[in-house]
Design a protein around this motif. Sequence first.
Motif, PDB file in Angstrom:
ATOM      1  N   LYS A 160       1.501  -4.371  -8.257  1.00 54.54           N
ATOM      2  CA  LYS A 160       2.198  -3.174  -8.767  1.00 54.54           C
ATOM      3  C   LYS A 160       3.166  -2.690  -7.747  1.00 54.54           C
ATOM      4  O   LYS A 160       4.164  -2.245  -8.211  1.00 54.54           O
ATOM      5  CB  LYS A 160       1.455  -2.302  -9.575  1.00 54.54           C
ATOM      6  N   ILE A 161       2.649  -2.730  -6.617  1.00 54.77           N
ATOM      7  CA  ILE A 161       3.391  -1.740  -5.685  1.00 54.77           C
ATOM      8  C   ILE A 161       3.057  -2.669  -4.075  1.00 54.77           C
ATOM      9  O   ILE A 161       2.181  -3.447  -4.172  1.00 54.77           O
ATOM     10  CB  ILE A 161       2.902  -0.333  -5.788  1.00 54.77           C
ATOM     11  N   LYS A 162       3.860  -2.127  -3.289  1.00 54.03           N
ATOM     12  CA  LYS A 162       3.443  -2.291  -1.995  1.00 54.03           C
ATOM     13  C   LYS A 162       2.624  -1.091  -1.391  1.00 54.03           C
ATOM     14  O   LYS A 162       2.854   0.041  -1.652  1.00 54.03           O
ATOM     15  CB  LYS A 162       4.862  -2.513  -1.023  1.00 54.03           C
ATOM     16  N   PRO A 163       1.507  -1.419  -0.879  1.00 56.62           N
ATOM     17  CA  PRO A 163       0.498  -0.579  -0.811  1.00 56.62           C
ATOM     18  C   PRO A 163       0.712   0.567   0.651  1.00 56.62           C
ATOM     19  O   PRO A 163      -0.131   0.169   1.518  1.00 56.62           O
ATOM     20  CB  PRO A 163      -1.034  -1.459  -0.709  1.00 56.62           C
ATOM     21  N   ARG A 164       1.709   0.995   0.796  1.00 56.80           N
ATOM     22  CA  ARG A 164       2.138   1.790   1.608  1.00 56.80           C
ATOM     23  C   ARG A 164       1.858   3.124   1.501  1.00 56.80           C
ATOM     24  O   ARG A 164       2.099   3.856   0.593  1.00 56.80           O
ATOM     25  CB  ARG A 164       3.727   1.643   1.838  1.00 56.80           C
ATOM     26  N   LEU A 165       1.313   3.868   2.473  1.00 62.65           N
ATOM     27  CA  LEU A 165       1.119   5.162   2.665  1.00 62.65           C
ATOM     28  C   LEU A 165       1.788   5.668   4.017  1.00 62.65           C
ATOM     29  O   LEU A 165       1.700   4.956   4.851  1.00 62.65           O
ATOM     30  CB  LEU A 165      -0.392   5.729   2.651  1.00 62.65           C
ATOM     31  N   ARG A 166       2.100   7.041   4.248  1.00 65.30           N
ATOM     32  CA  ARG A 166       2.782   7.401   5.251  1.00 65.30           C
ATOM     33  C   ARG A 166       1.460   8.381   5.957  1.00 65.30           C
ATOM     34  O   ARG A 166       0.903   8.757   5.342  1.00 65.30           O
ATOM     35  CB  ARG A 166       3.876   8.784   4.724  1.00 65.30           C
ATOM     36  N   LEU A 167       1.770   8.026   7.468  1.00 70.88           N
ATOM     37  CA  LEU A 167       0.824   8.773   8.073  1.00 70.88           C
ATOM     38  C   LEU A 167       1.099  10.169   8.080  1.00 70.88           C
ATOM     39  O   LEU A 167       2.160  10.606   7.586  1.00 70.88           O
ATOM     40  CB  LEU A 167       1.140   8.417   9.713  1.00 70.88           C
ATOM     41  N   PRO A 168      -0.061  11.079   8.065  1.00 71.42           N
ATOM     42  CA  PRO A 168      -1.353  10.657   8.555  1.00 71.42           C
ATOM     43  C   PRO A 168      -2.486   9.758   7.606  1.00 71.42           C
ATOM     44  O   PRO A 168      -3.498   9.647   8.027  1.00 71.42           O
ATOM     45  CB  PRO A 168      -2.177  12.050   8.881  1.00 71.42           C
ATOM     46  N   MET A 169      -1.931   9.621   6.361  1.00 64.76           N
ATOM     47  CA  MET A 169      -2.672   8.887   5.461  1.00 64.76           C
ATOM     48  C   MET A 169      -2.499   7.290   5.990  1.00 64.76           C
ATOM     49  O   MET A 169      -1.385   6.825   6.236  1.00 64.76           O
ATOM     50  CB  MET A 169      -2.235   9.103   4.148  1.00 64.76           C
ATOM     51  N   ASP A 170      -3.496   6.575   5.395  1.00 66.50           N
ATOM     52  CA  ASP A 170      -3.412   5.215   5.592  1.00 66.50           C
ATOM     53  C   ASP A 170      -4.261   4.397   4.538  1.00 66.50           C
ATOM     54  O   ASP A 170      -5.275   5.043   3.990  1.00 66.50           O
ATOM     55  CB  ASP A 170      -3.823   4.637   7.141  1.00 66.50           C
ATOM     56  N   VAL A 171      -4.166   3.068   4.562  1.00 63.29           N
ATOM     57  CA  VAL A 171      -4.823   2.204   3.624  1.00 63.29           C
ATOM     58  C   VAL A 171      -6.291   2.215   4.179  1.00 63.29           C
ATOM     59  O   VAL A 171      -6.895   2.415   5.155  1.00 63.29           O
ATOM     60  CB  VAL A 171      -4.357   0.870   3.419  1.00 63.29           C
ATOM     61  N   PRO A 172      -7.245   1.983   3.145  1.00 65.58           N
ATOM     62  CA  PRO A 172      -8.868   1.972   3.286  1.00 65.58           C
ATOM     63  C   PRO A 172      -9.116   0.871   4.358  1.00 65.58           C
ATOM     64  O   PRO A 172      -8.318  -0.124   4.657  1.00 65.58           O
ATOM     65  CB  PRO A 172      -9.380   1.880   2.002  1.00 65.58           C
TER      66      PRO A 172
END
Length: 311
Positions: A273-285
């Motif tokens: 559904k998406i590109k699993p991107r988060l912006r720092l300081p969050m990140d993928v598990p």
Amino acid sequence: MNAHPFEEIKQKLKGSIAPVITPFTEDDSLDLETLRELINWHIDSGSHGISVTGTTGEPSSLTLAEREQVMETAFSAVAGRVPFVPGTGSTNHKETLQLTKAAQEMGADAAMVIVPYYNKPSQHALFKHFKAVAESVDIPLIVYNIPGRTGVNLEAKTLARLNEECPNIIGVKESNKDFEHVNRVLLNCGRDFLLFSGIELLCYPMLAIGGKGYISATANILPGKVAEVYNAWEAGNVEEATQLHYELMPLNDVLFRDTNPAPLKAALGMMGKIKPRLRLPMDVPSQSIQEEIRTVLNSYGLLNKIGSESQ
């Protein structure tokens, strides 16, 4: 008795109001086209309303201009098909005023305003903050109480005072694991006050005490099934609603193995559904959590429906 000035929208705000994620591109820019696609998918799948830029939408990772851009894109995509309730709260009072006024100007049905995070205001200060926001606009407001992430709980009596003095404060999203507290919200604010759950395992139980619905991150994965819990309850099909509640529990659990929305974005990435991107300081598990997510998604048959899942 005179009707409540916002009675019409109060009747419409119910069921599963989906808190849609904010998708990013590979270079961490806003992916507004994917946001439109997700919103259409939610509405086609049966979600009763759309929210953006709440906790699940990573508002603290967005600039003010980006938050307004996401809100405007979502408003346009919803196109009046279901109620639209963007999150407009911030840790900064003036920013909250700016975003809430922007929501009104674009035509949002209501705005969801979070208890300011990090500051840990007193109850008196919270009252002054929310009253000032309410008096700055003419649209209805849903207060968002999430003590696990803000560090302070908006007490039921403070909320009741706001409800009494501010006619446009019409409800609350309670992401509060204290079920006694949420009972006291309706006791103090009245049974016509709109109570929405933001805790996945309390979405169904909260309907039983008079809640109007929920704003659940899990709706991002199975929008149709999450909406069906409310539909079954409203139709009086208690056994079906109970069955759906337990059917969703493994998914609810795995989506909170890490801080929301990191597992959620990983899952949506696996579903195509998406590109699993988060912006720092969050990140993928971590990889181990991602494997848990993959296993659970597979158990629901979601990895076999890449690009076409419509549950």
